[in-house]
Design a protein around this motif. Sequence first.
Motif, short mmCIF file in Angstrom:
data_model
loop_
_atom_site.label_atom_id
_atom_site.label_comp_id
_atom_site.label_asym_id
_atom_site.label_seq_id
_atom_site.Cartn_x
_atom_site.Cartn_y
_atom_site.Cartn_z
N SER A 178 -9.21 -5.90 8.55
CA SER A 178 -9.27 -5.43 7.17
C SER A 178 -8.45 -4.16 6.98
O SER A 178 -8.45 -3.28 7.85
N MET A 179 -7.76 -4.10 5.85
CA MET A 179 -7.05 -2.89 5.44
C MET A 179 -7.84 -2.32 4.26
O MET A 179 -7.88 -2.90 3.18
N LEU A 180 -8.50 -1.19 4.52
CA LEU A 180 -9.43 -0.58 3.59
C LEU A 180 -8.88 0.74 3.07
O LEU A 180 -8.36 1.54 3.84
N GLY A 181 -9.00 0.94 1.76
CA GLY A 181 -8.55 2.21 1.21
C GLY A 181 -8.65 2.21 -0.30
O GLY A 181 -8.83 1.15 -0.93
N VAL A 195 -7.43 -7.34 2.51
CA VAL A 195 -7.25 -6.07 1.82
C VAL A 195 -8.41 -5.84 0.86
O VAL A 195 -8.78 -6.73 0.08
N THR A 196 -9.01 -4.66 0.92
CA THR A 196 -10.14 -4.35 0.05
C THR A 196 -10.27 -2.85 -0.14
O THR A 196 -9.81 -2.06 0.70
N HIS A 197 -10.89 -2.47 -1.25
CA HIS A 197 -11.30 -1.07 -1.42
C HIS A 197 -12.80 -0.94 -1.26
O HIS A 197 -13.35 0.16 -1.40
N ASP A 198 -13.47 -2.07 -0.95
CA ASP A 198 -14.93 -2.10 -0.84
C ASP A 198 -15.33 -1.91 0.63
O ASP A 198 -15.11 -2.78 1.46
#
Length: 366
Positions: free
Chosen positions: A55-58, A212-215
């Motif tokens: 996951s790419m989180l930000g 990809v998520t911001h959660d």
Amino acid sequence: MVVMSPNQAPATMETEPKPRAGAPAIRLSGLRKEFGPVVAVRGIDVEIAEGEFFSMLGPSGSGKTTVLRMIAGFDLPTSGTVELGGRDVTRLAPFERDVNTVFQDYALFPHMNVQQNVEYGLRVKRVPRAERKRRATEALRTVRLEDFAARKPSQLSGGQRQRVALARALVNRPRVLLLDEPLGALDLKLRQAMQTELKQIQRDVGITFIFVTHDQDEALTMSDRIAVFNDGRIEQTGTPNEVYEHPASAFVAGFVGTSNLLSGRGAEAVIGHSGTYSIRPEKIHLDPDLSSAAEPGEVSATGTVTATHYAGATIRYVVSLDAGGQLSAVRQNSDRAPELADGRVRLVWRQEHNFRIPDDKEHTDA
């Protein structure tokens, strides 16, 4: 979710180079992307293993989607390289890469039924009809929608349409599946259910997922590893446990989960050392008995409750410390919860739950 099929190329196109044995599924080296004066990605170096859920989180604008688009081939990097299976694909077109991308919008063809939607990419590749049907049925079985093959998208729920889009990507048997916030349009209950389903699908098919998520909850729930993005850089890469329990920077501590940061005179008075420390709220015990002494291996601080946040199963207390600074603590909403009528409490936690945050220089050097 819109499914952009890199396999929707003219039938005369050559297939992508074969991967090298033992190479990571993806290797990004010195990846940088500039949009005029704006630097969106500032030198990304990371390897992603075969079969990994990565996951790419930000937050928005941190560069994670731009990196995903460069892996897919939709954007070309200003500098740096993208390798798939050990082969440099930096300048190859999307349809020359063995990847598929699933976006948040569904964009299923409304005039086609589920079976036809899933078969579409195979039709473009001129796969024989019998083989198309067999593979589409297999993909629908993977997402547990084989009984919905004859339905139109308008006859499906949001979660079912999401799974059709996923099947349409999986039917092409990509080496890597890229997912750009695919659960963002779903309500909370359905999103939580789909997190479990998506991870199970990834285990079943065994291919590399890049999500990809911001959660933060999505990333912590599903990932084998997480890369935390901030301002075009990766602040930290690690397992969910590593990123949550041992944040590499104040940004990671604050963005992944909820964290207390204690520094300055407050840290010196309570912890006995200078610097900035992270203490997760769930590690802190609330004790209304101010006279109790700390046990060996414990840290103790007194303070006043200044805010209470009720969240059903849990209650969060914000406490201003007598020694300076502020901490929040979480307790379960149970009959045995302590009474805090006068607002005065003692906070207690184990010394091993003090995690020192590297300062900016230490983090940069690392």
